[in-house]
Design a protein around this motif. Sequence first.
Motif, short mmCIF file in Angstrom:
data_model
loop_
_atom_site.label_atom_id
_atom_site.label_comp_id
_atom_site.label_asym_id
_atom_site.label_seq_id
_atom_site.Cartn_x
_atom_site.Cartn_y
_atom_site.Cartn_z
N ASP A 79 0.79 -1.23 0.00
CA ASP A 79 0.00 0.00 0.00
C ASP A 79 0.83 1.29 0.00
OD1 ASP A 79 -2.36 -1.48 -0.07
OD2 ASP A 79 -2.43 -1.61 2.12
N HIS A 80 2.10 1.21 -0.32
CA HIS A 80 2.91 2.41 -0.49
C HIS A 80 2.91 2.81 -1.96
CE1 HIS A 80 4.92 1.31 3.41
NE2 HIS A 80 4.67 2.59 3.57
N GLU A 81 2.81 4.07 -2.21
CA GLU A 81 2.81 4.55 -3.59
C GLU A 81 4.15 4.30 -4.26
OE1 GLU A 81 2.20 8.73 -5.99
OE2 GLU A 81 1.23 8.47 -4.05
N ASN A 82 5.23 4.57 -3.57
CA ASN A 82 6.57 4.32 -4.10
C ASN A 82 6.98 2.92 -3.67
OD1 ASN A 82 6.55 6.93 -5.08
ND2 ASN A 82 7.67 7.76 -3.35
N ASP A 83 6.79 1.97 -4.57
CA ASP A 83 6.97 0.56 -4.20
C ASP A 83 7.90 -0.20 -5.16
OD1 ASP A 83 5.23 0.51 -6.36
OD2 ASP A 83 3.97 -1.07 -5.52
N ARG A 84 8.82 0.53 -5.75
CA ARG A 84 9.79 -0.10 -6.65
C ARG A 84 10.84 -0.82 -5.81
NH1 ARG A 84 11.67 2.75 -12.04
NH2 ARG A 84 11.07 0.87 -13.08
N VAL A 85 11.28 -1.99 -6.28
CA VAL A 85 12.29 -2.77 -5.56
C VAL A 85 13.50 -2.94 -6.47
CG1 VAL A 85 12.84 -4.97 -4.44
CG2 VAL A 85 10.51 -4.03 -4.28
N PHE A 86 14.64 -2.47 -6.00
CA PHE A 86 15.90 -2.61 -6.73
C PHE A 86 16.73 -3.69 -6.05
CE2 PHE A 86 14.52 1.71 -7.46
CZ PHE A 86 14.71 1.87 -8.83
#
Length: 124
Positions: A79-86
């Motif tokens: 539920d976080h808007e910034n949810d990209r995983v590097f």
Amino acid sequence: MLKMRIVTDRQELSFFATKCGVADRQGLCLYLAENRGEPLGVCFYRFIEEGMEILYADAGGDTALFDGLIRAAMAALFDHENDRVFFAETMNRQLLEECRFITGDELCIKSANVFFQTCKNCKN
């Protein structure tokens, strides 16, 4: 019994970071898998503006545990808007592909929330 937990004690986190050769820097987080106090696997990560960076994961050759540790860390982005995983360049690319975290040349998941919503393994 397998227990997975977020390590909140700074001294314990530093101990495992040193043991695993991970730079102990500001914002470093650790998910630890253990059995009766014996460590079985680790996943080091940190939150960044875009979401999360997974720096190191090791489960002693247990692919299912490797998968579970990374998914447990990624769950913090629900539920976080910034949810990209590097994923760090040093991560085991073959294991990441086997667990279906990455495909091709990209070392990232564009959206953790979409990943969990569309993952066939998560639906079962």
